[in-house]
Design a protein around this motif. Sequence first.
Motif, mmCIF file in Angstrom:
data_model
loop_
_atom_site.group_PDB
_atom_site.id
_atom_site.type_symbol
_atom_site.label_atom_id
_atom_site.label_comp_id
_atom_site.label_asym_id
_atom_site.label_seq_id
_atom_site.Cartn_x
_atom_site.Cartn_y
_atom_site.Cartn_z
ATOM 1 N N ILE A 1 -18.084 44.448 41.927
ATOM 2 C CA ILE A 1 -18.443 43.035 41.730
ATOM 3 C C ILE A 1 -17.201 42.206 41.443
ATOM 4 N N GLU A 2 -16.291 42.727 40.611
ATOM 5 C CA GLU A 2 -15.067 41.993 40.288
ATOM 6 C C GLU A 2 -14.229 41.745 41.542
ATOM 7 N N CYS A 3 -14.133 42.731 42.404
ATOM 8 C CA CYS A 3 -13.375 42.566 43.659
ATOM 9 C C CYS A 3 -14.028 41.524 44.554
ATOM 10 N N ILE A 4 -15.357 41.550 44.612
ATOM 11 C CA ILE A 4 -16.076 40.570 45.428
ATOM 12 C C ILE A 4 -15.879 39.176 44.854
ATOM 13 N N GLU A 5 -15.910 39.050 43.529
ATOM 14 C CA GLU A 5 -15.690 37.747 42.888
ATOM 15 C C GLU A 5 -14.298 37.196 43.214
ATOM 16 N N MET A 6 -13.293 38.084 43.248
ATOM 17 C CA MET A 6 -11.920 37.635 43.529
ATOM 18 C C MET A 6 -11.773 37.052 44.932
ATOM 19 N N THR A 7 -12.652 37.458 45.852
ATOM 20 C CA THR A 7 -12.564 36.929 47.208
ATOM 21 C C THR A 7 -13.179 35.548 47.328
ATOM 22 N N GLY A 8 -13.961 35.148 46.327
ATOM 23 C CA GLY A 8 -14.569 33.820 46.364
ATOM 24 C C GLY A 8 -15.936 33.791 47.023
ATOM 25 N N ILE A 9 -16.581 34.941 47.138
ATOM 26 C CA ILE A 9 -17.941 35.004 47.696
ATOM 27 C C ILE A 9 -18.863 34.176 46.798
ATOM 28 N N ALA A 10 -19.850 33.538 47.395
ATOM 29 C CA ALA A 10 -20.766 32.655 46.666
ATOM 30 C C ALA A 10 -21.462 33.383 45.512
ATOM 31 N N ASP A 11 -21.657 32.655 44.403
ATOM 32 C CA ASP A 11 -22.273 33.232 43.202
ATOM 33 C C ASP A 11 -23.671 33.787 43.461
ATOM 34 N N ASN A 12 -24.468 33.111 44.307
ATOM 35 C CA ASN A 12 -25.829 33.609 44.547
ATOM 36 C C ASN A 12 -25.810 34.958 45.267
#
Length: 131
Positions: free
Chosen positions: A109-120
């Motif tokens: 999840i942290e890696c996905i967040e770093m890419t800027g993927i939408a919060d939803n």
Amino acid sequence: MDDICRTMLCQKDPAKGSEVGSYRPITCLSIMWKLFTGMIAEEMYTYLERGSLLPEEQKRCRRRCLSTEDQLLIDKTTLRDCKKRRTNLVMACIDYKKAYDFVPHSWIIECIEMTGIADNVINFLQKSMEQ
């Protein structure tokens, strides 16, 4: 998760009898789940590709790239060439086999967040990991 999939145990080797280790779980996912997660994966890949967020070094994860076998042949040829020329080579190989089972979901999840993927999308992924 019961409405999304059904898991069955399939015997690997009937000769081993009913030992626990001779069974493997097979999970059948519903067609709606496959379609939905496929659409999310497609959008995420498009986003990462458009933003140049996929590392060039990770060729085996990219579309329209050579197959794994071709990449292994390239690696083998590179090694042979370095031996022949007696040049230094630094390589790192990582086996990601079943990485999803071994990497903490919080890291994913942290890696996905770093890419800027939408919060939803991130919230959806977190909820599906909890099940």
